[in-house]
Design an enzyme around this catalytic site. Sequence first.
Site, PDB file in Angstrom:
ATOM      1  N   GLU A 143      29.858  41.219  23.428  1.00 48.27           N
ATOM      2  CA  GLU A 143      30.189  42.230  24.438  1.00 48.27           C
ATOM      3  C   GLU A 143      29.975  43.655  23.924  1.00 48.27           C
ATOM      4  O   GLU A 143      29.800  44.580  24.719  1.00 48.27           O
ATOM      5  CB  GLU A 143      31.652  42.071  24.878  1.00 48.27           C
ATOM      6  CG  GLU A 143      31.976  40.765  25.580  1.00 48.27           C
ATOM      7  CD  GLU A 143      31.185  40.583  26.865  1.00 48.27           C
ATOM      8  OE1 GLU A 143      31.022  41.576  27.596  1.00 48.27           O
ATOM      9  OE2 GLU A 143      30.709  39.460  27.114  1.00 48.27           O
ATOM     10  N   GLU A 171      31.732  51.469  27.212  1.00 47.89           N
ATOM     11  CA  GLU A 171      30.569  51.069  27.990  1.00 47.89           C
ATOM     12  C   GLU A 171      29.522  52.175  27.980  1.00 47.89           C
ATOM     13  O   GLU A 171      29.856  53.368  28.028  1.00 47.89           O
ATOM     14  CB  GLU A 171      31.013  50.761  29.418  1.00 47.89           C
ATOM     15  CG  GLU A 171      30.002  50.058  30.272  1.00 47.89           C
ATOM     16  CD  GLU A 171      30.606  49.610  31.589  1.00 47.89           C
ATOM     17  OE1 GLU A 171      29.885  48.985  32.382  1.00 47.89           O
ATOM     18  OE2 GLU A 171      31.791  49.894  31.827  1.00 47.89           O
ATOM     19  N   ASN A 207      42.642  45.637  35.830  1.00 50.36           N
ATOM     20  CA  ASN A 207      42.780  45.061  34.495  1.00 50.36           C
ATOM     21  C   ASN A 207      43.563  45.958  33.562  1.00 50.36           C
ATOM     22  O   ASN A 207      44.315  45.473  32.711  1.00 50.36           O
ATOM     23  CB  ASN A 207      41.395  44.765  33.914  1.00 50.36           C
ATOM     24  CG  ASN A 207      40.770  43.548  34.556  1.00 50.36           C
ATOM     25  OD1 ASN A 207      41.391  42.521  34.687  1.00 50.36           O
ATOM     26  ND2 ASN A 207      39.527  43.692  34.989  1.00 50.36           N
TER      27      ASN A 207
END
Length: 438
Positions: free
Chosen positions: A292, A301, A338
């Site tokens: 990831e 990200e 989340n």
Amino acid sequence: MSIKKLLGMAAVFLCAGQAYAYNCSGVAQYVDGRSYNNNAIVQNAGSAFSCKVAGWCTVGGPYAPGTGWAAAEAWTNLGSCGTTTTSSTPRSSTPSGTTSSTPSTGGNCPNWAAGTNYTVGVVVRYNNAFYRAKNENPGYDPVISTWFWEPVASCPGGTNTSSSSGNNGSCAAWVAGRMYYAGNTVSYNGGTFRAKYDNPGYDPLISTWFWEPTSGCNGSGNSSSSTPNTGTGFGAVVSETQFNQMFPGRNPFYTYAGLVAATQTYPAFAGTGDLQLKKREAAAALANFSHETGSFVHVTEIARGLYCSDWGNLATCPCEPGKQYYGRGPIQLSHNGNYCAAGAALGLNLRANPEIVEQNATVAWQTAIWFWMTQSGSGYRPAHDNIVNNYGFGETIRTINGAIECNGGNTAQVQSRINEFNRILQIIGGTAGNNLGC
């Protein structure tokens, strides 16, 4: 990667100061499992405590004040109960321009100065006490900003942190932030202490669950990880040397000490079954996290966005104005839902402060392990359950990104995860088990 599972609201993350003596007259006795708000004061195990993270204070158990192994994360120790108290309330900060007296514990720490940049590990003298920077900050007040600072018993240097020699060997001086394994012995503040459990450099005087006084040195105070797998818990499964071998080019943000500290939130992580099963889970998690993040190169990200959406219940998890919920940390936690769910589980207000995940290595690892242990994602069960119940590594891929990669969706990405899994297993001497693909 988006993880779409909402659990609830996070607890508010506030703070309280610390004193070292307290008048416990009229202070309620702590009751495990009872709901406590921030700044609630209780007594337990002969001391008084102030709640600094309501979510953890309410959980109890490992966060029970004075007795739980993670108590220091939830409660501020106000001091031993007694009548000879210097203050019956937590300290307030010294007003600007007021001269603080020099503590009697010695050392050569500088006085705290507002506006000065402090890096992690720096110890300062302030308001007749010592504080160590837990996170880098531009001179925040040590008493007010307890996410950035933590009280310590003394100042490094002078006679308080020097090495001492016991009857059975020479102890190394304790060093904040250094990884210690069960059995290591250190000298600190004029005494010697033995690590009862692995820990990333917790203060021996404050973190008494991790340390115990000992009468002499055993010569094992050096916590170097050149000898692998000498600890307990996660340290007995993956050593620091092995971790560095796995990811030599990783971002320095992803520390081994932060990982070890995070695993203590979920002891069953790489702690279930025999040693081979523990190694398999550690390798499976690290392989997926590595995938990831580009082998732990990326903390955030690349294509950042707002990631504010109404899946779940936006009314209970509104997006904080000016905040973005893009992917952060080993699992690239994303979306407001989340952040709320992870925050609620960890006792942190990640909805209001999502940037903590990219600022605090332990919190970043905690969010990844939280997902691994509790969330089904796009699969049938949490990744942890897939490994310990022998559904196989392939099912962990399904849990994390199965909607895109599994069932022929992206076989190259699946194979990349499998290759990383096998590579890590070779380093730690583990076996892959069955059902590697999805």
